[in-house]
Write a protein that holds these residues in place. Sequence first.
Motif, short mmCIF file in Angstrom:
data_model
loop_
_atom_site.label_atom_id
_atom_site.label_comp_id
_atom_site.label_asym_id
_atom_site.label_seq_id
_atom_site.Cartn_x
_atom_site.Cartn_y
_atom_site.Cartn_z
N PRO A 121 0.82 -1.21 0.00
CA PRO A 121 0.00 0.00 0.00
C PRO A 121 0.86 1.26 0.00
CG PRO A 121 0.07 -0.96 2.19
CD PRO A 121 0.80 -1.91 1.29
N GLY A 122 0.39 2.27 -0.74
CA GLY A 122 1.04 3.58 -0.74
C GLY A 122 0.21 4.56 0.06
N PHE A 123 0.86 5.32 0.96
CA PHE A 123 0.14 6.22 1.84
C PHE A 123 0.67 7.65 1.73
CE2 PHE A 123 -0.11 2.08 3.98
CZ PHE A 123 -1.47 2.00 4.25
N LYS A 124 -0.20 8.59 2.00
CA LYS A 124 0.18 9.97 2.21
C LYS A 124 0.09 10.23 3.71
CE LYS A 124 -1.17 14.74 1.18
NZ LYS A 124 -2.17 15.60 0.50
N VAL A 125 1.20 10.67 4.29
CA VAL A 125 1.26 10.90 5.74
C VAL A 125 1.25 12.39 6.01
CG1 VAL A 125 2.62 10.58 7.83
CG2 VAL A 125 2.49 8.74 6.13
N HIS A 161 0.44 10.28 11.73
CA HIS A 161 -0.79 11.05 11.92
C HIS A 161 -1.36 11.47 10.56
CE1 HIS A 161 0.05 11.62 16.27
NE2 HIS A 161 1.31 11.60 15.87
N ASP A 162 -2.67 11.51 10.48
CA ASP A 162 -3.39 11.97 9.28
C ASP A 162 -2.95 11.18 8.04
OD1 ASP A 162 -4.53 13.87 10.95
OD2 ASP A 162 -3.09 15.42 10.39
#
Length: 274
Positions: A121-125, A161-162
């Motif tokens: 999975p690719g995430f934006k943090v 976070h977020d």
Amino acid sequence: MMKIELTTIDDTNTAEIKNVLEYLETEKKSAIANGDEDKANNCWLNLASLDLNILFIKAFNNIKLKNYRQAWNELEQCEIKENYIRENSYKDHIAASRLDFIKSKISKWQSLYPYCLFCSPGFKVGYYSCSICGHKIRPRSRCEHKKGKVYNGQLCVHEVHDMEMLEISIVTKPAQKYSVMHDDSTLDFTLLEHLSSFLDNAFEDWNIRWTKMKFPIARFSSVSKEDKCPCKSDKTFEACCMAKNEVEIPHVDFLFSKPLPSDAENIVFPYDNG
């Protein structure tokens, strides 16, 4: 570290090991309350090392029980724990807590699994914060705590976070090894089953040697022309080795530190009929 017997799955559930874990946890809390950071960190080190040994034994036991996916996940957890322990350890403790043995065997066990596809999975943090002091981490604004180090009995990690998921990719070398994209019922775990049948506990020494062996084409009568070629070229059998007199296939030798029955030397050939 206190001397205890911790070799088999039964050892992980004794009153003795539970008492040791409770004692170390109590001592760590007391050291934290009294501001004795060295003692708190040493308690963390011993607790983490015992936990690693217990988890490694559980992984081995699950391989023996043919719970291969559970064992795979536990081996990955062992890999992560071992890295953190080594980062905060010292030479004598590394030897006493079997870190080198466990590290070596984790990668060897993993190499015997047939898993080759994983989801990533690719995430934006939004941001990370320090688990020790809560500082919001930025490229030019970091606290004094280093990720992976222990402070006053607590491991420093960067908390997310977020977080927002952006994509899922299919990869062969995942950051998270637990994200296997296979149905285990369709896979061949013969290597794991064969090796574990000769081992009585997780801490017996063994090694592997990857080679190749040639076999007469007649031995591959169970392989259809549309099947993947046994030589692992990713071509079909018909397009690759079907017309040859011999087929060279990957082979693994298991090397043990203990004597084995004479029939253990027999070669296990995966393509025989029946």
